[in-house]
Motif scaffolding. Structure first.
Motif, PDB file in Angstrom:
ATOM      1  N   ALA A 189     -14.811  -7.149  24.670  1.00 21.63           N
ATOM      2  CA  ALA A 189     -14.223  -8.166  25.086  1.00 21.63           C
ATOM      3  C   ALA A 189     -13.290  -8.359  24.754  1.00 21.63           C
ATOM      4  O   ALA A 189     -12.606  -8.934  26.144  1.00 21.63           O
ATOM      5  CB  ALA A 189     -15.066  -9.143  23.973  1.00 21.63           C
ATOM      6  N   SER A 190     -11.974  -8.541  23.914  1.00 20.13           N
ATOM      7  CA  SER A 190     -10.979  -8.847  23.949  1.00 20.13           C
ATOM      8  C   SER A 190     -10.431  -7.739  24.885  1.00 20.13           C
ATOM      9  O   SER A 190      -9.462  -8.053  25.245  1.00 20.13           O
ATOM     10  CB  SER A 190     -10.510  -8.129  22.869  1.00 20.13           C
ATOM     11  N   ASN A 191     -10.662  -6.246  25.385  1.00 17.81           N
ATOM     12  CA  ASN A 191      -9.946  -5.614  25.847  1.00 17.81           C
ATOM     13  C   ASN A 191      -9.575  -6.169  27.572  1.00 17.81           C
ATOM     14  O   ASN A 191      -9.152  -6.435  28.427  1.00 17.81           O
ATOM     15  CB  ASN A 191      -9.683  -4.017  25.400  1.00 17.81           C
ATOM     16  N   ALA A 192     -10.912  -6.840  27.879  1.00 15.11           N
ATOM     17  CA  ALA A 192     -11.592  -7.313  28.861  1.00 15.11           C
ATOM     18  C   ALA A 192     -10.970  -8.635  29.372  1.00 15.11           C
ATOM     19  O   ALA A 192      -9.989  -8.795  29.976  1.00 15.11           O
ATOM     20  CB  ALA A 192     -13.142  -7.328  28.924  1.00 15.11           C
ATOM     21  N   ALA A 193     -10.626  -9.363  27.979  1.00 12.20           N
ATOM     22  CA  ALA A 193      -9.931 -10.541  28.297  1.00 12.20           C
ATOM     23  C   ALA A 193      -8.533 -10.869  28.323  1.00 12.20           C
ATOM     24  O   ALA A 193      -8.118 -10.770  29.224  1.00 12.20           O
ATOM     25  CB  ALA A 193     -10.099 -11.215  27.108  1.00 12.20           C
ATOM     26  N   GLN A 194      -8.002  -9.638  28.217  1.00 14.34           N
ATOM     27  CA  GLN A 194      -6.282  -9.077  28.124  1.00 14.34           C
ATOM     28  C   GLN A 194      -6.279  -8.764  29.367  1.00 14.34           C
ATOM     29  O   GLN A 194      -5.236  -9.223  29.988  1.00 14.34           O
ATOM     30  CB  GLN A 194      -6.177  -8.259  27.129  1.00 14.34           C
ATOM     31  N   SER A 195      -7.031  -7.727  29.705  1.00 11.82           N
ATOM     32  CA  SER A 195      -7.395  -6.889  30.951  1.00 11.82           C
ATOM     33  C   SER A 195      -7.235  -8.166  32.246  1.00 11.82           C
ATOM     34  O   SER A 195      -6.531  -8.742  33.099  1.00 11.82           O
ATOM     35  CB  SER A 195      -8.489  -6.080  31.613  1.00 11.82           C
ATOM     36  N   ALA A 196      -7.747  -9.755  32.136  1.00 11.32           N
ATOM     37  CA  ALA A 196      -8.028 -10.501  33.110  1.00 11.32           C
ATOM     38  C   ALA A 196      -6.638 -11.550  33.203  1.00 11.32           C
ATOM     39  O   ALA A 196      -6.627 -11.530  33.403  1.00 11.32           O
ATOM     40  CB  ALA A 196      -9.771 -11.390  32.543  1.00 11.32           C
ATOM     41  N   LYS A 197      -6.652 -11.737  31.852  1.00 16.54           N
ATOM     42  CA  LYS A 197      -5.461 -12.764  31.132  1.00 16.54           C
ATOM     43  C   LYS A 197      -3.654 -11.409  31.981  1.00 16.54           C
ATOM     44  O   LYS A 197      -3.350 -12.399  32.840  1.00 16.54           O
ATOM     45  CB  LYS A 197      -5.295 -12.600  29.433  1.00 16.54           C
ATOM     46  N   GLU A 198      -4.244 -10.050  32.154  1.00 13.02           N
ATOM     47  CA  GLU A 198      -3.326  -9.229  32.967  1.00 13.02           C
ATOM     48  C   GLU A 198      -3.128  -9.636  33.836  1.00 13.02           C
ATOM     49  O   GLU A 198      -2.175  -9.880  35.292  1.00 13.02           O
ATOM     50  CB  GLU A 198      -2.995  -8.191  32.744  1.00 13.02           C
ATOM     51  N   SER A 199      -3.804  -9.594  34.995  1.00  9.23           N
ATOM     52  CA  SER A 199      -4.363  -9.752  36.285  1.00  9.23           C
ATOM     53  C   SER A 199      -4.363 -11.100  36.862  1.00  9.23           C
ATOM     54  O   SER A 199      -3.520 -11.334  37.999  1.00  9.23           O
ATOM     55  CB  SER A 199      -5.590  -9.431  36.323  1.00  9.23           C
ATOM     56  N   ALA A 200      -4.486 -12.199  35.964  1.00  5.76           N
ATOM     57  CA  ALA A 200      -3.705 -12.877  36.223  1.00  5.76           C
ATOM     58  C   ALA A 200      -2.773 -13.950  36.111  1.00  5.76           C
ATOM     59  O   ALA A 200      -1.912 -14.625  37.389  1.00  5.76           O
ATOM     60  CB  ALA A 200      -4.766 -14.511  35.579  1.00  5.76           C
ATOM     61  N   GLN A 201      -1.487 -13.018  35.424  1.00  5.88           N
ATOM     62  CA  GLN A 201      -0.006 -12.964  35.462  1.00  5.88           C
ATOM     63  C   GLN A 201       0.283 -12.679  36.231  1.00  5.88           C
ATOM     64  O   GLN A 201       1.033 -13.300  37.324  1.00  5.88           O
ATOM     65  CB  GLN A 201       0.242 -12.634  33.659  1.00  5.88           C
TER      66      GLN A 201
END
Length: 66
Positions: A29-41
């Motif tokens: 879940a943490s990895n997915a959240a980090q990936s989503a954050k980076e994609s949004a950035q």
């Protein structure tokens, strides 16, 4: 080992396995959240660059860079 010791051991094993599975789920879940954050950035940066390019095009078209 008598039955009560065996049951306690098995309960401990089950608890340890459940904790490991929960930990793995949290990692995913943490990895997915980090990936989503980076994609949004990245998307935000691309939009900003496109907007800046469009603004420069308008400025150039209107003769603002003379």
């Amino acid at each position: 080992m008598d039955n009560s010791q065996s049951a306690g051991y098995q309960a401990g094993q089950a608890q340890g396995q459940a904790q490991e599975k929960a930990s793995n789920l949290m990692d995913h879940a943490s990895n997915a959240a980090q990936s989503a954050k980076e994609s949004a950035q990245n998307a935000g940066q691309q939009m900003q660059q496109k907007a800046q390019g469009a603004a420069e095009s308008v400025t150039n078209a209107m003769g603002g860079n003379k």
